[in-house]
Design a protein around this motif. Structure first.
Motif, mmCIF file in Angstrom:
data_model
loop_
_atom_site.group_PDB
_atom_site.id
_atom_site.type_symbol
_atom_site.label_atom_id
_atom_site.label_comp_id
_atom_site.label_asym_id
_atom_site.label_seq_id
_atom_site.Cartn_x
_atom_site.Cartn_y
_atom_site.Cartn_z
ATOM 1 N N UNK A 5 0.954 -1.226 0.038
ATOM 2 C CA UNK A 5 0.045 -0.079 0.080
ATOM 3 C C UNK A 5 0.763 1.156 -0.004
ATOM 4 N N UNK A 6 1.993 1.314 0.820
ATOM 5 C CA UNK A 6 2.728 2.449 0.890
ATOM 6 C C UNK A 6 3.363 2.770 -0.428
ATOM 7 N N UNK A 7 4.136 1.688 -1.046
ATOM 8 C CA UNK A 7 4.808 2.156 -2.474
ATOM 9 C C UNK A 7 3.562 2.417 -3.346
ATOM 10 N N UNK A 8 2.311 1.890 -3.327
ATOM 11 C CA UNK A 8 1.414 2.228 -4.514
ATOM 12 C C UNK A 8 1.034 3.741 -4.052
ATOM 13 N N UNK A 9 0.950 4.110 -2.821
ATOM 14 C CA UNK A 9 0.439 5.433 -2.704
ATOM 15 C C UNK A 9 1.608 6.406 -3.241
ATOM 16 N N UNK A 57 -6.204 5.094 5.772
ATOM 17 C CA UNK A 57 -5.112 3.999 6.367
ATOM 18 C C UNK A 57 -4.367 3.326 5.764
ATOM 19 N N UNK A 58 -3.437 2.625 6.327
ATOM 20 C CA UNK A 58 -2.476 1.727 5.513
ATOM 21 C C UNK A 58 -3.106 0.475 5.407
ATOM 22 N N UNK A 59 -4.279 0.366 4.796
ATOM 23 C CA UNK A 59 -5.138 -0.715 4.421
ATOM 24 C C UNK A 59 -6.091 -0.493 3.536
ATOM 25 N N UNK A 60 -6.508 -1.446 2.904
ATOM 26 C CA UNK A 60 -7.885 -1.456 2.134
ATOM 27 C C UNK A 60 -7.586 -0.628 0.842
ATOM 28 N N UNK A 63 -10.333 -0.597 -1.761
ATOM 29 C CA UNK A 63 -11.225 0.509 -1.251
ATOM 30 C C UNK A 63 -10.841 1.816 -1.791
ATOM 31 N N UNK A 64 -9.510 2.013 -1.408
ATOM 32 C CA UNK A 64 -8.956 3.367 -1.676
ATOM 33 C C UNK A 64 -9.089 3.847 -3.084
ATOM 34 N N UNK A 65 -8.670 3.020 -4.192
ATOM 35 C CA UNK A 65 -8.694 3.040 -5.630
ATOM 36 C C UNK A 65 -10.208 3.365 -5.842
ATOM 37 N N UNK A 66 -11.238 2.565 -5.466
ATOM 38 C CA UNK A 66 -12.712 2.807 -5.541
ATOM 39 C C UNK A 66 -13.189 4.128 -5.326
ATOM 40 N N UNK A 85 -12.089 8.789 -13.389
ATOM 41 C CA UNK A 85 -12.664 7.915 -12.522
ATOM 42 C C UNK A 85 -13.168 6.521 -12.981
ATOM 43 N N UNK A 86 -13.523 6.338 -14.160
ATOM 44 C CA UNK A 86 -13.534 4.766 -14.641
ATOM 45 C C UNK A 86 -12.268 4.113 -14.519
ATOM 46 N N UNK A 87 -11.273 5.004 -14.771
ATOM 47 C CA UNK A 87 -9.893 4.178 -14.912
ATOM 48 C C UNK A 87 -9.562 3.635 -13.425
ATOM 49 N N UNK A 88 -9.867 4.650 -12.602
ATOM 50 C CA UNK A 88 -9.300 4.176 -11.028
ATOM 51 C C UNK A 88 -10.446 2.939 -10.481
ATOM 52 N N UNK A 89 -11.575 3.186 -10.899
ATOM 53 C CA UNK A 89 -12.564 2.290 -10.521
ATOM 54 C C UNK A 89 -12.131 0.680 -11.239
ATOM 55 N N UNK A 90 -11.762 1.029 -12.486
ATOM 56 C CA UNK A 90 -11.289 -0.377 -13.104
ATOM 57 C C UNK A 90 -10.094 -0.973 -12.633
ATOM 58 N N UNK A 91 -9.198 -0.258 -12.117
ATOM 59 C CA UNK A 91 -8.186 -0.752 -11.354
ATOM 60 C C UNK A 91 -8.315 -1.340 -9.954
ATOM 61 N N UNK A 92 -9.420 -1.140 -9.172
ATOM 62 C CA UNK A 92 -9.605 -1.648 -8.197
ATOM 63 C C UNK A 92 -10.441 -2.955 -8.335
ATOM 64 N N UNK A 93 -11.310 -3.015 -9.621
ATOM 65 C CA UNK A 93 -12.055 -4.156 -9.869
ATOM 66 C C UNK A 93 -11.221 -5.355 -10.181
ATOM 67 N N UNK A 94 -10.240 -5.138 -10.461
ATOM 68 C CA UNK A 94 -9.090 -6.431 -10.714
ATOM 69 C C UNK A 94 -8.668 -6.905 -9.367
ATOM 70 N N UNK A 95 -8.827 -6.142 -8.468
ATOM 71 C CA UNK A 95 -8.235 -6.643 -6.930
ATOM 72 C C UNK A 95 -9.351 -7.461 -6.024
ATOM 73 N N UNK A 96 -8.950 -8.095 -4.996
ATOM 74 C CA UNK A 96 -9.933 -8.870 -4.264
ATOM 75 C C UNK A 96 -9.741 -7.975 -2.902
ATOM 76 N N UNK A 97 -8.968 -8.848 -1.940
ATOM 77 C CA UNK A 97 -8.423 -8.052 -0.669
ATOM 78 C C UNK A 97 -7.121 -8.051 -0.496
ATOM 79 N N UNK A 98 -6.211 -8.030 -1.905
ATOM 80 C CA UNK A 98 -4.829 -8.035 -1.796
ATOM 81 C C UNK A 98 -4.394 -6.761 -0.968
#
Length: 208
Positions: A5-9, A57-60, A63-66, A85-98
């Protein structure tokens, strides 16, 4: 190497940095065949990204991308807000709880972002839009068989080349669309903005 999460931020904030350094240029380019406000729009989008990241927070990560996606759409009128907005929502949709992103997941996130954007715009490769960057980025990342460092380099390179190629295309969408062939020779501001965004991803120095 995986991205937590830290590095992606840090990657997202790096993208904000480089976009904010180029806001005037983006508006100047947009003034050729558009409203001349693309830099203002991208400044609003980076402000939204920073606000969400700063309060998260340093989790989720999903949810952050969504949340970034939904806030960008809410805070920005016009097509750019919907597309980003659709771009970021799409990034989130490929994830589960990783909470960590490896190179394969990053590639899947980019593909999901592309699919999501294709649901809101008919623009495709060669139409002088953001899609001229995102499509090569998806293809370039998936063709890269290296590890994360090489994938990020492939993403930046594919994005830059895609944006540069928009100089060869007539304008077909938005206010620029009425100029058609007159736009040949000029880079598309939306494509350039997305290219700068991906350049920011590759500007982060990883210490592991």
């Amino acid at each position: 190497m995986v991205l937590d999460v830290y590095y992606f931020k840090m990657m997202l904030l790096s993208s904000c940095d480089i976009l904010e350094e180029n806001l005037e240029s983006l508006s100047e380019i947009d003034s050729k065949f558009g409203d001349g406000d693309h830099g203002i729009t991208m400044g609003k989008i980076t402000k939204t990204i920073r606000a969400v990241i700063g309060g998260w927070p340093e989790c989720g990560l999903r949810q952050m991308l969504e949340t970034i996606g939904s806030e960008v759409i809410e805070d920005n009128s016009g097509s750019a807000g919907i597309l980003w907005g659709s771009f970021f929502q799409g990034l989130s949709e490929a994830m589960e709880e990783q909470e960590e992103i490896d190179d394969d997941l990053l590639k899947d996130m980019l593909l999901a972002a592309l699919i999501n954007m294709q649901m809101v715009t008919p623009a495709r490769l060669g139409d002088k839009t953001m899609m001229d960057v995102l499509i090569p980025v998806v293809n370039g990342s998936r063709a890269c068989l290296g590890l994360m460092k090489e994938v990020l380099e492939a993403i930046e390179s594919s994005a830059a080349k895609g944006a540069e190629r928009t100089k060869n295309y007539p304008a077909k969408f938005g206010k620029a669309g009425k100029y058609g062939d007159q736009a040949i020779g000029y880079i598309d501001p939306g494509a350039l903005g997305m290219s700068l965004f991906f350049q920011g991803w590759n500007n982060v120095v990883f210490d592991y």
